[in-house]
Design a protein around this motif. Structure first.
Motif, PDB file in Angstrom:
ATOM      1  N   GLU A 143       0.863  -1.185   0.000  1.00  0.00           N
ATOM      2  CA  GLU A 143       0.000   0.000   0.000  1.00  0.00           C
ATOM      3  C   GLU A 143       0.901   1.237   0.000  1.00  0.00           C
ATOM      4  O   GLU A 143       1.578   1.524   0.986  1.00  0.00           O
ATOM      5  N   ILE A 144       0.898   1.958  -1.114  1.00  0.00           N
ATOM      6  CA  ILE A 144       1.890   3.006  -1.360  1.00  0.00           C
ATOM      7  C   ILE A 144       1.424   4.402  -1.010  1.00  0.00           C
ATOM      8  O   ILE A 144       2.228   5.305  -0.756  1.00  0.00           O
ATOM      9  N   GLY A 145       0.100   4.650  -0.985  1.00  0.00           N
ATOM     10  CA  GLY A 145      -0.431   6.011  -0.906  1.00  0.00           C
ATOM     11  C   GLY A 145       0.085   6.795   0.284  1.00  0.00           C
ATOM     12  O   GLY A 145       0.512   7.952   0.154  1.00  0.00           O
ATOM     13  N   GLU A 146       0.015   6.213   1.490  1.00  0.00           N
ATOM     14  CA  GLU A 146       0.415   6.945   2.701  1.00  0.00           C
ATOM     15  C   GLU A 146       1.907   7.303   2.648  1.00  0.00           C
ATOM     16  O   GLU A 146       2.306   8.423   2.994  1.00  0.00           O
ATOM     17  N   ALA A 147       2.751   6.356   2.219  1.00  0.00           N
ATOM     18  CA  ALA A 147       4.196   6.606   2.165  1.00  0.00           C
ATOM     19  C   ALA A 147       4.520   7.712   1.170  1.00  0.00           C
ATOM     20  O   ALA A 147       5.364   8.584   1.436  1.00  0.00           O
ATOM     21  N   PRO A 152      -5.671   8.728  -6.043  1.00  0.00           N
ATOM     22  CA  PRO A 152      -5.183   9.822  -5.192  1.00  0.00           C
ATOM     23  C   PRO A 152      -3.666  10.016  -5.299  1.00  0.00           C
ATOM     24  O   PRO A 152      -3.167  11.134  -5.261  1.00  0.00           O
ATOM     25  N   THR A 153      -2.974   8.906  -5.446  1.00  0.00           N
ATOM     26  CA  THR A 153      -1.508   8.998  -5.548  1.00  0.00           C
ATOM     27  C   THR A 153      -1.106   9.689  -6.842  1.00  0.00           C
ATOM     28  O   THR A 153      -0.202  10.544  -6.863  1.00  0.00           O
ATOM     29  N   LEU A 154      -1.796   9.351  -7.937  1.00  0.00           N
ATOM     30  CA  LEU A 154      -1.471   9.982  -9.214  1.00  0.00           C
ATOM     31  C   LEU A 154      -1.804  11.466  -9.198  1.00  0.00           C
ATOM     32  O   LEU A 154      -1.060  12.301  -9.737  1.00  0.00           O
ATOM     33  N   GLN A 155      -2.918  11.818  -8.564  1.00  0.00           N
ATOM     34  CA  GLN A 155      -3.292  13.233  -8.458  1.00  0.00           C
ATOM     35  C   GLN A 155      -2.274  13.992  -7.611  1.00  0.00           C
ATOM     36  O   GLN A 155      -1.897  15.131  -7.926  1.00  0.00           O
ATOM     37  N   ALA A 156      -1.785  13.341  -6.543  1.00  0.00           N
ATOM     38  CA  ALA A 156      -0.790  13.983  -5.689  1.00  0.00           C
ATOM     39  C   ALA A 156       0.517  14.209  -6.469  1.00  0.00           C
ATOM     40  O   ALA A 156       1.187  15.249  -6.304  1.00  0.00           O
ATOM     41  N   ALA A 157       0.859  13.253  -7.335  1.00  0.00           N
ATOM     42  CA  ALA A 157       2.069  13.396  -8.140  1.00  0.00           C
ATOM     43  C   ALA A 157       1.951  14.564  -9.102  1.00  0.00           C
ATOM     44  O   ALA A 157       2.915  15.340  -9.308  1.00  0.00           O
ATOM     45  N   HIS A 158       0.775  14.704  -9.722  1.00  0.00           N
ATOM     46  CA  HIS A 158       0.563  15.804 -10.652  1.00  0.00           C
ATOM     47  C   HIS A 158       0.667  17.151  -9.934  1.00  0.00           C
ATOM     48  O   HIS A 158       1.281  18.101 -10.441  1.00  0.00           O
ATOM     49  N   LEU A 179       3.175   2.482 -12.262  1.00  0.00           N
ATOM     50  CA  LEU A 179       4.457   3.182 -12.066  1.00  0.00           C
ATOM     51  C   LEU A 179       4.790   4.080 -13.260  1.00  0.00           C
ATOM     52  O   LEU A 179       5.316   5.183 -13.087  1.00  0.00           O
ATOM     53  N   ARG A 180       4.489   3.610 -14.451  1.00  0.00           N
ATOM     54  CA  ARG A 180       4.746   4.438 -15.631  1.00  0.00           C
ATOM     55  C   ARG A 180       3.884   5.709 -15.593  1.00  0.00           C
ATOM     56  O   ARG A 180       4.354   6.808 -15.902  1.00  0.00           O
ATOM     57  N   GLU A 181       2.619   5.565 -15.201  1.00  0.00           N
ATOM     58  CA  GLU A 181       1.730   6.720 -15.117  1.00  0.00           C
ATOM     59  C   GLU A 181       2.141   7.648 -13.975  1.00  0.00           C
ATOM     60  O   GLU A 181       2.055   8.879 -14.102  1.00  0.00           O
ATOM     61  N   LEU A 182       2.628   7.050 -12.875  1.00  0.00           N
ATOM     62  CA  LEU A 182       3.078   7.876 -11.740  1.00  0.00           C
ATOM     63  C   LEU A 182       4.243   8.764 -12.162  1.00  0.00           C
ATOM     64  O   LEU A 182       4.299   9.956 -11.825  1.00  0.00           O
ATOM     65  N   ALA A 183       5.211   8.191 -12.891  1.00  0.00           N
ATOM     66  CA  ALA A 183       6.353   8.975 -13.365  1.00  0.00           C
ATOM     67  C   ALA A 183       5.906  10.055 -14.342  1.00  0.00           C
ATOM     68  O   ALA A 183       6.406  11.192 -14.322  1.00  0.00           O
ATOM     69  N   LYS A 184       4.934   9.716 -15.183  1.00  0.00           N
ATOM     70  CA  LYS A 184       4.442  10.708 -16.145  1.00  0.00           C
ATOM     71  C   LYS A 184       3.778  11.869 -15.441  1.00  0.00           C
ATOM     72  O   LYS A 184       4.030  13.044 -15.756  1.00  0.00           O
TER      73      LYS A 184
END
Length: 717
Positions: A383-387, A419-425, A448-453
């Motif tokens: 579970e990655i979101g909190e970290a 939520p994680t992707l939105q936080a990355a953006h 992971l590819r979308e997260l980096a993008k």
């Protein structure tokens, strides 16, 4: 008994006229004085020899010979005199002979003459001349009187004329020029004592061999200077070069190749680092096993990097030691950071926890971070979101100019990803970049590819856990990359043989650096060190903080300057060198290099060369030594050299030389020609052996007669 007493007394009986051979020194230094004395040397029944470099019989002492050479070989003259079976030899000389002289078997009576006034010139070669180097030929003047003189020097540096006031003794001056190939230097000395000339041939020693890895521009410059340049793709053993230039990244070399370079340096080889796009600090050399040998270190001019590693510690990371390899790679990331860089690690599985929050990577910070990383254990879900949110929150509070998140996982993310992707953006808009790493075939690559993008970063696919340490090394290069400055950077020089007579133009590219405390900075642009040199192991090291493919392209002196750097590097104490220096008390032979108890062989005898400094040995030969000497190590000859010939005129006491020779042979030193006529005119026959023989004969005769006349008595019983 009377005969034995007479034998002990040892009387002599003059039987025949004494045979005398007069040896006349007609060498250049004694020519005039011997000629003035010659009319007083007429002796009844004497025979005469004139000598210089060789002897020649002459009819009378006033006979003059001009074909005997320009030296003074008294040894040959005495040998020729003894072939005439003399009872005594008279030597008329100034005592400045050039060869070793052994006392003859007959008495020598020496009559000294003063050497004529002289002003001589000789040329001393550079000890170890190399092609392209600026060398110096020393001009040595030796005078026995005060006089005015004009010295003219001709050679590669042009014609040089000097008006001199010469005093008795020695004086010298230098003639400097760049040595591009075999050449000659000529000296002409004009004075009231005549015109003297000297000529010296100077040739470069063997070519310096250089291996250049990853810097074609440097290779071309060095080829133009006459170096033997090779451009191998890999380091192979043995390293057949004196200098290795490194424009490659340390990451491109295997541990075995790095060990080979370390051994090469320890054994007396030399290394040069250049700041190509893959070299010096761009290539991670400060994290290699050779880091302590690099004379430059990065100059911290930026605001640093803030980086948080979001590390998967779920149960799947226990497989194939993924976690152990990830921790090993993270340690490389920590060791690569600079003091102004901040690193933190937040671990996630079924929940998030900080391994350590972002802290500056000072030496203390590194030690603490390494210790905390080694305590990480795996277990739980993914579970990655909190970290990820914790990482972004920590980075927002940092004052570093560059902020990055590095996410690494080997499995499918179990919590909602939107939520994680939105936080990355959103983080990208706040200048926080997100990079993502997929480890192994089960990683959630799409996420992971979308997260980096969305995070404005880069997606990396690491197929095998064994590739993690190398990936982290490369990521450290990217994350903490040193930026080269482009512009116009004027240079200032510090005194050193490399920078002598140089005036380099401004640089177009510079990598901010400073010289380490043990190194010597030679080129500076403001407070930034551009070139630093030093010694490491038994070799030498240098680092150049500019890219030669973009700097100095239009400077004609670039090739010569870089050649000077390499020549200095090649002249390590471990490289064998030998020279002979003629001094008043003898010929001093100086040997430099790696030797095990070297010995010097000369004229059939050997002597140990004694240590006089690190990798330096010395021995002293007699002042009249000439010819060839050989350096031995064990039973093997290592080096040979030609000893300098003694000059015809020398600043030494010839009278003392004559006195030593005369006393060693049983003769004496004469003070004037009149004493020659006081010498015995007849050869004396020693009677001691004859008296001893007669006494023994009479003793035996007496015993014989006693035996003949002896009559036995009869005894009554």
């Amino acid at each position: 008994m009377m005969l034995l007493l007479l034998a002990a007394w040892g009387p002599t009986v003059p039987l025949r006229p004494a045979r005398t051979v007069v040896v006349l020194d007609q060498s250049p230094s004694a020519w005039e004085a011997t000629a003035r004395l010659a009319p007083q040397l007429e002796l009844p029944g004497a025979r005469y020899l004139a000598f210089a470099s060789r002897p020649q019989p002459i009819a009378t002492p006033t006979a003059r010979r001009t074909d005997l050479g320009q030296g003074t070989d008294l040894e040959r003259a005495l040998e020729a005199a003894q072939e005439l079976r003399p009872d005594r030899i008279v030597v008329v000389s100034d005592g400045l002979w050039q060869t070793r002289v052994l006392p003859p078997s007959v008495p020598v009576y020496a009559l000294p003459v003063a050497p004529s006034p002289n002003l001589s010139v000789s040329l001393l070669p550079p000890a170890y001349p190399m092609r392209g180097e600026t060398v110096e030929v020393r001009v040595l003047l030796e005078s026995t009187t005060s006089t005015e003189a004009r010295l003219v020097l001709e050679g590669p540096a042009g014609r040089l004329t000097r008006e001199l006031k010469v005093e008795p003794g020695r004086q010298s001056l230098g003639y400097r020029f760049p040595l591009e190939g075999p050449t000659s230097v000529r000296a002409i000395l004009q004075s009231p004592l005549g015109t003297k000339q000297a000529r010296l041939e100077v040739a470069p020693t063997d070519q310096v061999r250089v291996w250049v890895l990853g810097d074609p521009a440097l290779a071309r410059y060095l080829e133009a200077q006459g170096f033997a340049v090779e451009e191998p793709k890999h380091i192979t053993l043995p390293i057949r070069a004196e200098v290795v230039a490194l424009g490659k990244s340390a990451l491109e070399l295997s541990p075995a190749e790095l060990d080979a370079l370390q051994s090469f340096l320890a054994q007396g080889g030399s290394l040069l680092w250049t700041a190509t796009p893959k070299g010096l600090f761009f290539g991670g050399w400060e994290r290699s096993s050779l880091a302590d040998a690099i004379p430059l270190e990065p100059l911290q001019e930026d605001g640093g990097v803030g980086l948080v590693l979001v590390l998967d510690v779920s149960g799947s990371m226990l497989e194939a030691d993924k976690l152990g390899l990830a921790v090993a790679g993270s340690l490389e990331l920590i060791r690569s950071a600079r003091d102004q860089d901040y690193i933190g690690v937040v671990a996630f599985s079924s929940s998030a926890r900080w391994v350590f929050r972002p802290r500056p990577m000072t030496p203390q910070g590194r030690r603490e971070a390494e210790s905390l990383l080694l305590s990480v254990r795996a277990g739980g879900g993914t579970e990655i979101g909190e970290a990820y949110a914790e990482a972004l929150q920590a980075l927002r509070g940092l004052k570093t100019e560059d902020k990055q998140v590095l996410v690494l996982t080997d499995g499918l993310v179990q919590d909602p990803t939107l939520p994680t992707l939105q936080a990355a953006h959103q983080a990208q808009a706040n200048k926080i970049r997100t990079n993502a790493v997929a480890l192994g075939s089960d990683a959630d690559r799409a996420f992971l590819r979308e997260l980096a993008k969305q995070g404005g970063g880069t997606f990396y696919d690491v197929p095998s856990p064994k590739d993690l340490p190398r990936f982290f090394l490369e990521e450290a290069q990217r994350a903490f990359q040193r930026e080269a400055l482009v512009g116009n950077f004027p240079l200032s020089l510090r005194p050193h043989p490399i920078t002598r007579q140089e005036s380099p133009p401004p640089l177009a590219v510079i990598l901010p650096a400073k010289a380490k405390p043990w190194a010597q900075g030679l080129l500076y642009s403001g407070s930034r060190a551009v070139l630093a040199v030093g010694e490491a192991g038994r070799g030498r090291v240098a680092a150049l903080a500019t890219d030669l493919s973009r700097s100095w392209q239009n400077w004609p002196g670039a090739s010569g300057f870089l050649g000077g750097v390499v020549r200095w590097l090649a002249q390590t104490p471990a490289r064998p060198r030998i020279e002979a220096l003629r001094q008043p008390d003898g010929v001093r032979v100086v040997l430099e290099g790696q030797f095990e108890r070297p010995r010097l062989r000369y004229a059939g005898s050997e002597q140990a060369m004694l240590p006089s400094g690190p990798l330096r040995y010395e021995a002293t030969l007699p002042a009249d030594s000439s010819g060839e000497a050989v350096v031995l190590e064990g039973d093997q000859p290592r080096l040979s050299l030609r000893l300098p010939e003694p000059p015809e005129w020398r600043l030494e006491d010839g009278r003392a030389n004559l006195a030593t020779l005369a006393e060693a042979s049983g003769g004496r030193l004469l003070t004037s020609p009149a004493e020659l006529r006081q010498l015995p005119t007849r050869a004396d026959l020693p009677t001691r052996p004859y008296l001893l023989g007669l006494a023994i004969l009479l003793f035996l005769l007496e015993r014989y007669l006693e035996r003949r006349t002896y009559t036995p008595r009869s005894v009554a019983i």
